[in-house]
Design an enzyme around this catalytic site. Structure first.
Site, mmCIF file in Angstrom:
data_model
loop_
_atom_site.group_PDB
_atom_site.id
_atom_site.type_symbol
_atom_site.label_atom_id
_atom_site.label_comp_id
_atom_site.label_asym_id
_atom_site.label_seq_id
_atom_site.Cartn_x
_atom_site.Cartn_y
_atom_site.Cartn_z
ATOM 1 N N HIS A 265 -1.138 -0.746 -5.075
ATOM 2 C CA HIS A 265 -0.671 -1.860 -4.575
ATOM 3 C C HIS A 265 -0.730 -1.711 -2.985
ATOM 4 C CE1 HIS A 265 0.141 -6.414 -4.224
ATOM 5 N NE2 HIS A 265 1.127 -6.001 -3.605
ATOM 6 N N HIS B 50 -1.897 -12.640 -6.355
ATOM 7 C CA HIS B 50 -0.677 -12.695 -7.217
ATOM 8 C C HIS B 50 -1.015 -12.682 -8.642
ATOM 9 C CE1 HIS B 50 4.012 -12.622 -6.436
ATOM 10 N NE2 HIS B 50 3.421 -11.469 -6.198
#
Lengths: 797, 236
Positions: free
Chosen positions: A51, A97
């Site tokens: 990430h 998200h």
């Protein structure tokens, strides 16, 4: 327990539990010249997580075009920045998200919106609009979805929508657009991609670069708690299993009120001139903000954790460094002027504490009560992390023949009932039930909110005087189904559609941001999809002159070993030089001529990528099998996305922008999901019959919406003509007196203009194909189906 | 003539009200910070929309105790012109400057859309430029706009003609059908008995230019300007 963790002796096994491989562990030992302690391991593990480090995507992302004459800041900062004239810049970025939004839909979505807003105002830009691109599993039971599954998807959707609304509404930024799509593959892995746009003066843009040895480092905003520890590394960088629900404590909790205060205080503090650099604490919190600021500035940094405002007692250095508590910022102030900054935060009632200093030498030193908790060279940590050129493998080719494809109904078949089914499908139906939960008009800039135009359009007020001159248009698009069938072509379509939407609002596309949602990078097939998609994006962004200025990559979107469709979502930003020239989709007047603008020079479709031996009819069937109509009516998802011709897209875009600037057309709406029929119907649904505005009484007999009569010819089967989704096309309506001029402009741009029919006010929606009616219904009947089916599916079942 | 727009922490329509007055009406206006008890000699005070103090506890419940509200209460009780929009309306109810209270919308969801309201009374400083019965198209954006009060208060409101705006349909034919949030008697806005303090849930500051989809909000601000001009003449 709290003390125990600091005493843990780090071994390669513990590193593995942190998602750090043996090779990565060896690299850590090499950088440090010793074994890391547990806090240092935690820091490396989040910084080197997929990430935060982009370790699997970096080698591919290099192929994207990122430069352009309007690009002020490309990828690598908190957001991309483009010049929009008059001394102003726009900062914008899209981010995912996804996993948090499945584990805890409401908080996952709120913190997604909160995170992207912080990215924007960290740059010194005031956020003026948010768009949300949402993808869920099917919300009605069907071939691939049980009622139980559908009910769960409805709950996820409800939580996500409430979350998006709750955060933006309270923060005071309008949620002006986005998209909502449904496919079975998103059932246990919804996609929540949020895009934010902000405005700043060009010379007042802030960067996250620590500068000035001895300058104080200030922590501002919410206190640090134990929430969200390892959000980036465990939630966002690993695939889902049945135990993933237990990761709920890894999801952060958002407080939009706190963020609103932080916004106002940060912008006010920046105005003092005493702020040198600023970075939000998003993924990997204090770790990422300290390390990246030092690394980018080529400095070191020293902070004392004992001074960090804490929500709980007994937190270890490991926990403080890895917490992802929301609504926090780290900033560097000019030495001797820190009181100016601190007093602004005090005025807004926020914690602001000097926690450290910028140092010489490139070492990030984290102290805790006089003891060194971590000591790491910042640059190697932030910039010399692992980079993987992971293996790629094209999946086995899908062997398909005509029997796997959509079988067209014979000429003359009445398609009205199928059309109603299409209009009622959640993918096509009105999203009003969702968008009304978002504040779309706060800040009084919204010229075209959800559904009014193909793109969201917001005007720009000068930050000082409030004077209005220009407007910005934004659209997010992506088609997972098409990318699954052909990732390269599907990705091109995503860019083309977003750019086309922007142009159909009258704005000139100038830049793009991307959110790349894919499965596990450890699977060669997924990496192949990723690489193909990057190639498609690169090619399309180059030809359409929309450089990529930022975004994010979200891998590991899989649950129980099953990947989502590869889903690149593209946000394109456009500029409209004259605010009075916004184009909307609604038909305006009875008697206006309806034109189809087509950027393709040749009328032959689907020649590209189709096997040479196949004849024209089977080529059409192959392409049509990837359409929304095919999926909705027959459940067939196969074939190939429509062939794409980027130069044709470019011609159409340029033509629409020119027509808007001339003020020559009454309405514009591109052709996309559901084809021509849906485009035409939506232009009717959005219209209002003149004389029915506020205060006038309507007689029950007269129609409230305009209607259309359309005559089609050509040899394609009627379903293909009416519901086909080939790109580079838009429907515009034109006053009869302006027709000659519009045709002339279209010719100049080498765009074909076909006269399809007329806007009417008799309330009847009629499409004829070769003289026979294929769709024939009242606008009211069609609109009823379209307007209410999503709400019905979500609340009345 | 000067307008004051109060800024609470969490106000988010403060800039919009300011812009409407300064850039559209071209009248003097300034922000008033919530910790100030000084109303800066303003002739009319606007409590803007937003989520003051995060709307924790209950909408407007904390804002009502802020220093600025002491002065606003004094100002309102001595005849000063006060307009509360959305969260501002909620604060006025909490502060007791207006009767009644807000409940969650009947649908239990945030709603943002254009609604239609009818001007019921024109003898107030907020509606004197409107026609009686005029229908205004103005957006709402709230979770808690379901106005309610006890029967006796309701009777008082009606008797004293304090209901100044009611939800209705675009043609004014069906008030119940136009009610977005379940408010009792379709009440969208009320004033106090003395008619110098008013609150409404829809956002007039968001519709002051045709480009924003309606300019019907202007009539409320123009009314306030006219009332202030009239008051200035009367004292001159």
């Amino acid at each position: 327990m709290a003390t125990a963790i600091t005493e843990i002796k780090v071994t390669p096994e513990i590193a593995a539990e942190h998602g750090v491989t043996r090779e990565e562990y060896a690299r850590i030992q090499q950088i440090l010249g010793r074994d890391p302690n547990i806090t240092e391991l935690g820091i490396f593990s989040v910084m080197w997580s997929e990430h935060c480090s982009y370790k699997s995507s970096k080698v591919h992302l290099k192929r994207l075009p990122t430069r352009g004459k309007l690009v002020v800041q490309g990828p690598g900062e908190n957001a991309g920045v483009v010049d929009i004239g008059d001394g102003l810049v726009a900062a914008f970025k899209i981010e995912s998200h996804n996993h948090p939004s499945y584990v805890e839909p409401f908080q996952g979505a709120t913190t997604g919106v909160g995170g992207i807003l912080r990215d924007i105002f960290t740059m010194g830009a005031r956020p003026i609009a948010v768009l949300d691109s949402l993808r869920f599993g099917e919300i009605t039971p069907g071939k691939h979805t049980s009622e139980e599954e559908a009910a769960k998807n409805r709950r996820v959707l409800d939580g996500v929508v409430r979350g998006v609304g709750s955060y933006g509404n309270c923060f005071g930024v309008p949620t002006v657009g986005g998209e909502v799509a449904f496919e079975p593959c998103y059932s246990q892995n919804p996609l929540v991609n949020a895009l934010a746009l902000g405005i700043a003066k060009k010379e007042e843009i802030f960067l996250a670069k620590a500068k000035g040895i001895g300058n104080p480092v200030i922590y501002v905003g919410a206190k640090t708690g134990r929430d969200g520890i390892h959000g980036a590394s465990l939630l966002a960088s690993a695939e889902f299993t049945e135990e993933s629900q237990q990761k709920r404590p890894n999801v952060q909790v958002g407080d939009p009120f706190m963020e609103k205060l932080l916004l106002e205080a940060c912008l006010e503090a920046m105005q003092t001139g005493a702020v040198v650099a600023i970075q939000d604490m998003g993924a990997a919190g204090l770790t990422c903000s300290t390390m990246e600021m030092a690394s980018r500035g080529g400095t070191g940094i020293e902070i004392d954790l004992a001074r960090v405002p804490q929500r709980e007692t007994g937190m270890t250095p490991y926990e403080i460094m890895l917490s992802e508590s929301q609504e926090r910022m780290l900033l560097v102030a000019e030495k001797g002027r820190e009181h100016e900054v601190l007093s602004v935060f005090k005025k807004w009632g926020l914690d602001a504490v000097v926690v450290g200093t910028v140092t010489e030498g490139g070492i990030a030193r984290i102290n805790n009560n006089g003891r060194v908790a971590a000591e790491i060279p910042a640059h190697p940590l932030a910039e010399e992390g692992p980079v993987y050129n992971r293996p790629l493998a094209a999946p086995a080719p899908r062997i398909e023949s005509e029997k796997d494809w959509f079988a067209f109904a014979p000429e003359g078949t009445n398609l009205t009932e199928n059309f109603k089914k299409l209009l009622a499908s959640p993918a096509i139906a009105s999203k009003r039930w969702i968008t009304e939960q978002y504040d779309t008009s706060v800040r009084t800039n919204t010229l075209a909110g959800p559904g009014a135009s193909d793109a969201a359009v917001v005007r720009i007020k000068d930050p000082q005087t409030g004077a209005v001159k220009r407007a910005l248009a934004l659209s997010t698009d992506g088609n997972g189904r098409w990318c699954f069938l052909n990732p390269r072509v599907g990705a091109m379509h995503a860019v083309a559609e977003a750019a086309r939407n922007v142009a159909a609002s009258g704005a000139r596309p100038i830049a793009a941001t991307n959110c790349l949602n894919f499965g596990s990078p450890e699977k060669p097939e997924v990496m192949w999809q990723f690489s193909q998609a990057i190639d498609g994006l690169g090619e399309a962004c180059t030809i359409l002159s929309t450089p990529i200025t930022g975004g994010n990559v979200s891998f590991y979107n899989e649950t129980l070993g099953k990947s989502i469709y590869p889903t690149p979502v593209i946000g394109v930003l456009g500029i409209l030089d004259d605010v009075s020239r916004v184009l909307k989709i609604a038909f305006r007047d009875d008697g206006d001529v309806i034109l189809l603008l087509d950027g393709s020079n040749s009328s032959v479709v689907a020649q590209q990528a189709s096997p040479p031996q196949s004849n024209q009819a089977s080529a059409l069937a192959r392409e049509f099998s990837s359409s929304e109509y095919s999926k909705t009516i027959t459940g067939i998802v196969a074939g190939e996305p429509p062939a794409i011709e980027l130069t044709a897209e470019k011609r159409l875009i340029d033509c629409l922008v020119a027509l808007a600037a001339e003020g020559a057309i009454q309405s514009a709406h591109d052709i996309s999901d559901g084809g021509l029929a849906v485009t035409l119907a939506e232009s009717c649904f959005a219209s209002v019959v003149a004389g029915l505005q506020t205060g006038a009484s309507s007689s029950a007999a007269s129609a409230t919406h305009l209607s259309a009569t359309i005559k089609l010819n050509g040899d394609a089967p009627p379903e293909h003509a009416v519901f086909g989704e080939r790109g580079a096309r838009a429907v515009v309506s034109v006053k009869p007196t302006a027709l000659a001029r519009v045709l002339d402009t279209a010719r100049q741009y080498q765009v074909a203009a076909h006269e399809l029919g007329q806007v009417t006010r008799d309330g009847s929606f009629r499409i004829e194909h070769k003289g026979r009616a294929v769709v024939d219904a009242s606008v009211k009947a069609l609109r009823d189906v379209w307007a209410h089916s999503l709400e019905y599916a979500l609340t009345k079942r | 003539m000067k307008f004051g727009v109060v800024v609470f922490p969490g106000s988010n329509c403060d800039h919009d009200a300011f812009y409407a007055i300064s850039n559209v009406l071209h009248k003097p206006v300034e922000f008033i910070w919530h910790q100030s008890e000084n109303l800066a000699n303003c002739d009319a005070i606007i409590l803007p929309g937003g989520f003051s103090y995060g709307d924790y506890l209950r909408t407007g419940a904390i804002a009502r105790f802020s220093p600025v509200m002491k002065s606003v209460e004094k100002f309102g009780k001595s005849g000063g012109m006060v307009l509360g929009v959305c969260n501002g309306f909620q604060i006025l109810c909490e502060a007791g400057l207006l009767p009644g209270a807000m409940m969650r919308n009947s649908g239990l969801r945030f709603i943002c859309r254009h609604v239609h309201i009818r001007v019921e009374q024109t003898d107030t400083p907020f509606t004197n430029a409107a026609q009686k019965g005029q229908i205004l198209k103005i957006p709402i954006a709230h979770s808690d706009g379901n106005y309610n009060c006890d029967e006796a208060t309701l009777a008082e409101l009606e008797k004293n003609r304090q209901v100044i705006f009611r939800y209705t349909t675009h043609d004014g034919s069906n008030d119940n059908a136009g009610n977005p949030n379940g408010a009792v008697r379709n009440i969208a806005g009320i004033c106090n008995r003395e008619r110098n303090v008013a609150g409404l849930m829809p956002h007039p500051e968001r519709v002051v230019e045709p480009a924003l989809g309606s300019s019907d909000g202007l009539v409320i601000f123009r009314s306030m300007v006219e009332a202030l001009v009239g008051a200035a003449k009367a004292t001159a």
